[in-house]
Enzyme design. Structure first.
Site, short mmCIF file in Angstrom:
data_model
loop_
_atom_site.label_atom_id
_atom_site.label_comp_id
_atom_site.label_asym_id
_atom_site.label_seq_id
_atom_site.Cartn_x
_atom_site.Cartn_y
_atom_site.Cartn_z
CG LEU A 1 113.39 63.33 -52.17
CD1 LEU A 1 113.13 62.36 -51.02
CD2 LEU A 1 112.48 64.53 -52.03
CG ASN B 1 117.47 56.28 -58.11
OD1 ASN B 1 116.62 57.08 -57.74
ND2 ASN B 1 118.75 56.47 -57.91
CD GLU B 2 112.03 57.29 -56.18
OE1 GLU B 2 112.32 56.55 -57.14
OE2 GLU B 2 111.58 58.43 -56.33
N GLY C 1 113.03 61.78 -57.48
CA GLY C 1 112.14 62.94 -57.35
C GLY C 1 112.14 63.82 -58.59
C1 LIG Z 1 109.40 55.87 -45.74
C2 LIG Z 1 108.70 57.05 -46.08
C3 LIG Z 1 109.30 57.81 -47.23
C4 LIG Z 1 108.46 59.02 -47.53
C5 LIG Z 1 109.02 59.76 -48.70
C6 LIG Z 1 108.23 60.95 -49.04
C7 LIG Z 1 108.45 61.61 -50.15
C8 LIG Z 1 109.41 61.02 -51.11
C9 LIG Z 1 109.38 61.67 -52.45
C10 LIG Z 1 109.52 60.74 -53.61
C11 LIG Z 1 110.72 59.89 -53.59
C12 LIG Z 1 111.92 60.59 -54.10
C13 LIG Z 1 113.12 60.12 -53.73
C14 LIG Z 1 114.35 60.78 -54.18
O1 LIG Z 1 114.37 61.71 -54.96
S1 LIG Z 1 115.81 60.15 -53.59
C15 LIG Z 1 117.06 60.98 -54.53
C16 LIG Z 1 117.66 60.02 -55.47
N1 LIG Z 1 118.55 60.73 -56.36
C17 LIG Z 1 119.63 60.17 -56.88
O2 LIG Z 1 119.91 59.00 -56.65
C18 LIG Z 1 120.48 61.01 -57.79
C19 LIG Z 1 121.90 60.98 -57.32
N2 LIG Z 1 122.72 61.79 -58.21
C20 LIG Z 1 123.18 61.37 -59.40
O3 LIG Z 1 122.89 60.29 -59.88
C21 LIG Z 1 124.08 62.31 -60.15
O4 LIG Z 1 124.51 63.30 -59.27
C22 LIG Z 1 123.44 62.97 -61.38
C23 LIG Z 1 122.12 63.65 -61.07
C24 LIG Z 1 123.25 61.91 -62.47
C25 LIG Z 1 124.40 64.07 -61.93
O5 LIG Z 1 125.67 63.49 -62.15
P1 LIG Z 1 126.94 64.46 -62.29
O6 LIG Z 1 126.63 65.56 -63.22
O7 LIG Z 1 128.08 63.56 -62.63
O8 LIG Z 1 127.12 65.12 -60.87
P2 LIG Z 1 127.74 64.45 -59.54
O9 LIG Z 1 127.25 63.09 -59.36
O10 LIG Z 1 129.22 64.66 -59.55
O11 LIG Z 1 127.08 65.36 -58.41
C26 LIG Z 1 127.48 66.71 -58.22
C27 LIG Z 1 127.27 67.05 -56.76
O12 LIG Z 1 125.87 66.98 -56.45
C28 LIG Z 1 125.67 66.10 -55.32
N3 LIG Z 1 124.38 65.44 -55.47
C29 LIG Z 1 124.00 64.63 -56.47
N4 LIG Z 1 122.74 64.21 -56.29
C30 LIG Z 1 122.32 64.77 -55.12
C31 LIG Z 1 121.09 64.69 -54.38
N5 LIG Z 1 120.03 63.99 -54.80
N6 LIG Z 1 121.02 65.37 -53.20
C32 LIG Z 1 122.07 66.10 -52.76
N7 LIG Z 1 123.26 66.22 -53.43
C33 LIG Z 1 123.37 65.56 -54.59
C34 LIG Z 1 126.84 65.14 -55.39
O13 LIG Z 1 127.06 64.53 -54.15
C35 LIG Z 1 127.97 66.07 -55.81
O14 LIG Z 1 128.34 66.81 -54.66
P3 LIG Z 1 129.87 67.21 -54.43
O15 LIG Z 1 130.25 68.03 -55.62
O16 LIG Z 1 129.85 67.98 -53.16
O17 LIG Z 1 130.63 65.93 -54.36
#
Ligand SMILES: CCCCC/C=C\CCCC/C=C/C(=O)SCCNC(=O)CCNC(=O)[C@H](O)C(C)(C)COP(=O)(O)OP(=O)(O)OC[C@H]1O[C@@H](n2cnc3c(N)ncnc32)[C@H](O)[C@@H]1OP(=O)(O)O
Length: 271
Positions: A113, A181-182, A158
């Site tokens: 997400l 990791n939600e 996601g």
């Molecule tokens: C109560 C009711 C709830 C209802 C819910 C309904 C539907 C839910 C759907 C199912 C559930 C899903 C949940 C999710 O998906 S939550 C998202 C969780 N994701 C993460 O924790 C991933 C976080 N990111 C990372 O771990 C890393 O970025 C990486 C993917 C391993 C890549 O690492 P790397 O290449 O080192 O890049 P950076 O970490 O430096 O990141 C680059 C820039 O991208 C931004 N970023 C990273 N992840 C996200 C994201 N998920 N969303 C937005 N932006 C993201 C990061 O901040 C960096 O930005 P910057 O360059 O501006 O600093």
């Protein structure tokens, strides 16, 4: 049917989620803008340019969709809607038989997400955003096409869910993580995601994977069943194509109907 306390979920979305999401990323509100588009199939028009579409063979039977939302394929609402439209278009095209889902980014399949989309948004906006992701996942999960996820990098939350929606998952070797990791981010796992995970992994393993919030190496992901195969990065697409070719050899109608019967029960789960 799983009973969900809707009031509790609503208060959570309103009060807690936006703060948790941004604390997790250590960010403010830095939503990105628009991205490139690549599309060479006449009947595909997502209306947005976040997924590259490639035909793989002269018969147009296999299509490769490459997620292209820089920098980490965070699932923006626009991306979710574009994917939903593309998959529906492919489902409606009788020539298409199989789909490989991968990423244009070298080290990231998808970061899940778009956490920044939750920051400073109203309850209705967040709910609407979640529903675009859920619709995309349901559309992929129930697609009549044979589906293979070619996971060429991190597949987190996601991103892992998108891969779980596919019938077969191949992951590249490398310093990547794959996991749900939600609970670490602070999102109670929606019942429909749990149901998809149980479908792919079995109840016992799904519970461990979901409740630990662990991010797995490719080998660990293979052990718990998050992926079916781990291969060298250079072989990823070819191996995926070989698997898909085998999958689509089966008669189209019995395959399609069986997939529908297997998967449709899971659509009753919402939050
Ligand atoms: C109560 C009711 C709830 C209802 C819910 C309904 C539907 C839910 C759907 C199912 C559930 C899903 C949940 C999710 O998906 S939550 C998202 C969780 N994701 C993460 O924790 C991933 C976080 N990111 C990372 O771990 C890393 O970025 C990486 C993917 C391993 C890549 O690492 P790397 O290449 O080192 O890049 P950076 O970490 O430096 O990141 C680059 C820039 O991208 C931004 N970023 C990273 N992840 C996200 C994201 N998920 N969303 C937005 N932006 C993201 C990061 O901040 C960096 O930005 P910057 O360059 O501006 O600093």
């Amino acid at each position: 049917m799983v009973k969900v306390n809707v009031d509790m979920a609503s208060s959570f979305i309103r009060a807690v989620l936006p703060r948790l999401a941004c604390r997790h990323l250590k960010i403010g509100n830095n939503c990105n803008g628009r991205y490139l588009y690549g599309c060479n199939k006449r009947w595909v028009s997502s209306g947005s340019d976040l997924v590259q579409v490639e035909q793989d063979d002269s018969d147009n039977e296999i299509v490769v969709l490459k997620m292209n939302v820089k920098p980490v394929n965070a699932c923006t609402a626009e991306f979710n809607n574009a994917m939903t439209k593309l998959i529906k278009d492919l489902d409606a095209d009788e020539q298409s038989k199989g789909l490989i889902l991968t990423s244009t980014l070298p080290n990231v399949f998808s970061a899940g997400l778009q956490l920044t989309a939750l920051h400073g948004k109203s309850y209705d906006e967040i709910k609407e955003y979640f529903s675009t992701f859920q619709t995309m996942a349901h559309t992929l999960f129930t697609s009549r096409l044979a589906t293979v996820a070619a996971i060429n990098g991190h597949a987190i939350a996601g991103g892992c869910v998108i891969a779980l929606c596919c019938e077969y998952r191949v992951m590249a070797e490398g310093k990547f993580h794959n996991g749900l990791n939600e609970v670490i981010v602070g999102i109670p796992m929606p019942a429909w995601v749990s149901a998809y995970t149980v479908y792919a992994l079995g109840t016992n393993t799904a519970e461990k994977v979901i409740l630990s919030g662990k991010k797995h190496t490719p080998r660990e992901a293979l052990q718990v069943g998050l992926v079916d195969q781990v291969v060298p990065p250079d072989d990823l697409i070819q191996v995926s194509k070989n698997i898909l070719s085998d999958l689509i050899k089966v008669g189209d109608y019995p395959r399609r109907l069986s997939k529908e019967r297997l998967r449709k029960e899971l659509l009753m789960f919402s939050l």
